[in-house]
Design an enzyme around this catalytic site. Structure first.
Site, mmCIF file in Angstrom:
data_model
loop_
_atom_site.group_PDB
_atom_site.id
_atom_site.type_symbol
_atom_site.label_atom_id
_atom_site.label_comp_id
_atom_site.label_asym_id
_atom_site.label_seq_id
_atom_site.Cartn_x
_atom_site.Cartn_y
_atom_site.Cartn_z
ATOM 1 C CG HIS A 1 34.784 7.119 53.345
ATOM 2 N ND1 HIS A 1 33.687 6.453 52.835
ATOM 3 C CD2 HIS A 1 34.276 8.027 54.234
ATOM 4 C CE1 HIS A 1 32.573 6.942 53.379
ATOM 5 N NE2 HIS A 1 32.909 7.888 54.238
ATOM 6 C CG HIS B 1 34.067 9.578 57.496
ATOM 7 N ND1 HIS B 1 33.339 10.364 56.638
ATOM 8 C CD2 HIS B 1 35.171 10.315 57.812
ATOM 9 C CE1 HIS B 1 33.949 11.517 56.441
ATOM 10 N NE2 HIS B 1 35.067 11.510 57.131
ATOM 11 C CG ASP C 1 29.220 6.819 59.006
ATOM 12 O OD1 ASP C 1 30.395 7.218 58.827
ATOM 13 O OD2 ASP C 1 28.274 7.182 58.289
ATOM 14 C CG HIS C 2 31.321 4.489 55.782
ATOM 15 N ND1 HIS C 2 30.693 4.265 54.583
ATOM 16 C CD2 HIS C 2 30.863 5.681 56.228
ATOM 17 C CE1 HIS C 2 29.893 5.292 54.309
ATOM 18 N NE2 HIS C 2 29.989 6.161 55.294
#
Length: 252
Positions: free
Chosen positions: A54, A56, A58-59
């Site tokens: 996904h 976000h 932090d990904h």
């Protein structure tokens, strides 16, 4: 079989490296790049693809640097929000090849409206959709989507290993025991989790079998869970139970 290596990032993220026997590597949800590149170099690994669950930050924040390091690496992710350098957009029911292994893409909206998971070689890479003893907050998706997504994951073979993206297990177990204080499997798991964390070790991967025994968000049809939220919702259908659980956890 494929080998999986974890690289801790930020306070509690895990970046997962999927490594083949011939030293090819896929990276799942790289929020950072530098430590991934260091590991690739130190172990003479060739980065073949980057899998994104996904959008976000932090990904995804490490994608650009990883693509600069390995320009031929494919970036595979959901086609809902912009993903840096994405070269292949996938959705529920699609299949991709990771080295010589076929992986199924599963739509698991709920935490976000674009969330997907990757399942292959007996392994589930589920980002923030499912955690050990918990699930992701609703940050773009709906409770109904999240419940349906968790049902999909719960239907996987029970031996499937669960690689989620955060080390939230201890806090999740504390909440789960508040919901089901008489759940013997949870008490045993708490002891294991506390031992592992005291030794500085990760609690992951879990398994679908374990999660069905200890994760309240996969147990919304269990009488003990229904009773636990009885004072928090006037309805007792499964979606109402899930909504009450999710709100309770958000406030916990």
């Amino acid at each position: 079989m494929l080998h999986v290596k974890s690289i801790p990032a930020f306070n509690d993220n895990y970046i997962w490296l999927i490594i083949s026997e011939d030293n090819r590597c896929a990276v799942v949800d790289p929020g950072e790049a530098s430590q991934v590149i260091d590991y690739l170099k130190a172990n003479s690994l060739t980065l073949s693809c980057i899998l994104i669950t996904h959008h976000h930050w932090d990904h995804t924040n490490g994608i650009d640097d990883l693509v600069r390091y390995a320009p031929n690496a494919k970036v595979i992710g959901p086609d809902v929000h912009p993903i840096p350098q994405r070269s292949m957009a996938v959705g529920d029911g699609d299949q991709i090849d990771v080295f010589d292994h076929r992986f199924l893409v599963v739509g698991v909206e709920g935490h976000t409206d674009d969330h997907i998971a990757f399942v292959g070689d007996g392994k589930l890479f589920c980002g923030d959709a499912l955690f050990s003893a918990g699930c992701g907050r609703l940050l773009g998706g709906t409770a109904e989507q999240s419940l349906n997504s968790l049902k999909k994951l719960a239907s996987l073979p029970i031996e499937t290993q669960v690689y989620c993206a955060h080390e939230y297990t201890a806090a999740n177990v504390a909440f789960a025991l508040t919901v089901e204080p008489e759940n013997d499997a949870l008490h045993l798991y708490r002891e294991e989790v506390n031992r592992l964390r005291a030794q500085g070790k990760q609690t992951l991967p879990s398994t679908i079998e374990r999660e069905k025994r200890i994760n309240p968000f996969l147990r919304t049809q269990e009488p003990t869970v229904i009773q636990a939220v009885a004072g928090r919702t006037a309805a007792d259908d499964e979606l109402a139970v899930f909504r009450a659980l999710r709100q309770w956890k958000d406030e916990f």
